[in-house]
Design a protein around this motif. Structure first.
Motif, PDB file in Angstrom:
ATOM      1  N   UNK A 142       7.246  -4.570 -12.788  1.00 38.41           N
ATOM      2  CA  UNK A 142       7.590  -3.149 -12.784  1.00 38.41           C
ATOM      3  C   UNK A 142       7.128  -2.465 -11.503  1.00 38.41           C
ATOM      4  N   UNK A 143       5.987  -2.898 -10.990  1.00 40.84           N
ATOM      5  CA  UNK A 143       5.504  -2.328  -9.724  1.00 40.84           C
ATOM      6  C   UNK A 143       6.464  -2.682  -8.591  1.00 40.84           C
ATOM      7  N   UNK A 144       6.888  -3.951  -8.545  1.00 34.91           N
ATOM      8  CA  UNK A 144       7.830  -4.365  -7.493  1.00 34.91           C
ATOM      9  C   UNK A 144       9.143  -3.604  -7.607  1.00 34.91           C
ATOM     10  N   UNK A 145       9.573  -3.334  -8.833  1.00 29.41           N
ATOM     11  CA  UNK A 145      10.831  -2.610  -9.062  1.00 29.41           C
ATOM     12  C   UNK A 145      10.667  -1.101  -8.905  1.00 29.41           C
ATOM     13  N   UNK A 180       0.825  -1.212   0.000  1.00 37.75           N
ATOM     14  CA  UNK A 180       0.000   0.000   0.000  1.00 37.75           C
ATOM     15  C   UNK A 180       0.858   1.261   0.000  1.00 37.75           C
ATOM     16  N   UNK A 181       2.085   1.167   0.505  1.00 38.19           N
ATOM     17  CA  UNK A 181       2.960   2.339   0.568  1.00 38.19           C
ATOM     18  C   UNK A 181       3.328   2.853  -0.824  1.00 38.19           C
ATOM     19  N   UNK A 182       3.298   1.972  -1.827  1.00 41.41           N
ATOM     20  CA  UNK A 182       3.656   2.380  -3.185  1.00 41.41           C
ATOM     21  C   UNK A 182       2.431   2.721  -4.029  1.00 41.41           C
ATOM     22  N   UNK A 183       1.250   2.611  -3.454  1.00 38.46           N
ATOM     23  CA  UNK A 183       0.016   2.788  -4.229  1.00 38.46           C
ATOM     24  C   UNK A 183      -0.078   4.176  -4.846  1.00 38.46           C
ATOM     25  N   UNK A 184       0.243   5.193  -4.074  1.00 37.75           N
ATOM     26  CA  UNK A 184       0.119   6.565  -4.569  1.00 37.75           C
ATOM     27  C   UNK A 184       1.124   6.820  -5.693  1.00 37.75           C
ATOM     28  N   UNK A 185       2.351   6.343  -5.524  1.00 41.08           N
ATOM     29  CA  UNK A 185       3.358   6.531  -6.574  1.00 41.08           C
ATOM     30  C   UNK A 185       2.953   5.818  -7.865  1.00 41.08           C
ATOM     31  N   UNK A 223      -5.428  -3.853  -0.231  1.00 41.84           N
ATOM     32  CA  UNK A 223      -6.090  -3.211  -1.363  1.00 41.84           C
ATOM     33  C   UNK A 223      -6.998  -2.054  -0.942  1.00 41.84           C
ATOM     34  N   UNK A 224      -7.802  -2.250   0.086  1.00 45.68           N
ATOM     35  CA  UNK A 224      -8.712  -1.180   0.521  1.00 45.68           C
ATOM     36  C   UNK A 224      -7.938   0.029   1.034  1.00 45.68           C
ATOM     37  N   UNK A 225      -6.850  -0.241   1.718  1.00 38.48           N
ATOM     38  CA  UNK A 225      -5.982   0.847   2.181  1.00 38.48           C
ATOM     39  C   UNK A 225      -5.414   1.614   0.991  1.00 38.48           C
ATOM     40  N   UNK A 226      -5.076   0.886  -0.068  1.00 40.34           N
ATOM     41  CA  UNK A 226      -4.547   1.526  -1.272  1.00 40.34           C
ATOM     42  C   UNK A 226      -5.598   2.421  -1.925  1.00 40.34           C
TER      43      UNK A 226
END
Length: 216
Positions: A189-192, A24-29, A51-54
């Motif tokens: 790509x999301x993980x990276x 969830x920490x990367x959701x905004x980026x 997911x809901x937090x995102x």
């Protein structure tokens, strides 16, 4: 004025990114990267614990984006999605219980269909914007062409199996509002945290769609 699913899909064209967010920490980026590439609507699938937090984080950080919750397969998830800030709901299929849950939550709803009988069920609940799932290449293009005749005025968002190679085959169909896809933000790509590459994938899809509109 309340949002309708028709208006949401119109804004989503050409691509509604389908996101599986583990962190969830990367959701905004991630959402910012997609927005920079031209994305205005996205779907966060409820396949992960965060997911809901995102959904909440993206809504708060990027109010210009329309954010939906996807892969809703239980009635209780509609209220959970709404309370997290989701502006619409998507499911891989359509049942009476799910359709009623969407009504109760007052969420615009994109139910999944695959057969004419499933389209009829969705129509009985007043849904004229539908997700064709899974959409597998040329067979699904033929299916959408066949559905156009008996189901005039129905718009589809084919999802599952869409990629940059067959994108235009679907978008060129008059009963396709937009397409859904994970290829815009693939897991590797999301993980990276390869945000520039994700922005580029989104931009390429939008540019392809514009080329189609210019020649239509």
């Amino acid at each position: 004025m309340s949002l309708t699913m028709e208006a949401i899909l119109q804004q989503a064209r050409p691509v509604l990114p389908v996101l599986v967010i583990e962190d969830a920490a990367s959701a905004v980026e991630l959402a910012q990267a997609l927005h920079a590439g031209g994305v205005r609507v996205l779907e966060v699938t409820l396949r992960t614990p965060r997911a809901l937090e995102a959904v909440t984080s993206i809504r708060q950080a990027l109010p210009d984006l329309l954010v939906g919750a996807g892969t809703l397969i239980h009635a209780a998830q509609f209220l959970e999605a709404r309370d997290a800030g989701a502006q619409f709901a998507v499911s891989p299929g359509c049942t009476e219980r799910l359709a009623m849950a969407a009504l109760d939550a007052q969420l615009p709803y994109l139910p999944g269909v695959l057969t004419p009988s499933e389209v009829l069920m969705a129509l009985e609940f007043g849904h004229r914007s539908l997700k064709l799932f899974p959409a597998n290449g040329s067979a699904s293009v033929k299916m959408l062409k066949s559905l156009r005749g008996p189901f005039t005025g129905i718009r589809f968002c084919p999802t599952g199996g869409i990629n940059v190679d067959n994108l235009l085959s679907f978008l060129s169909l008059p009963n396709v509002a937009c397409v859904g896809g994970t290829w815009i933000a693939p897991a590797n790509l999301v993980r990276a945290r390869a945000w520039d590459q994700i922005t580029q994938l989104a931009r390429e899809a939008c540019e392809l769609a514009r080329s189609l509109e210019q020649h239509s």
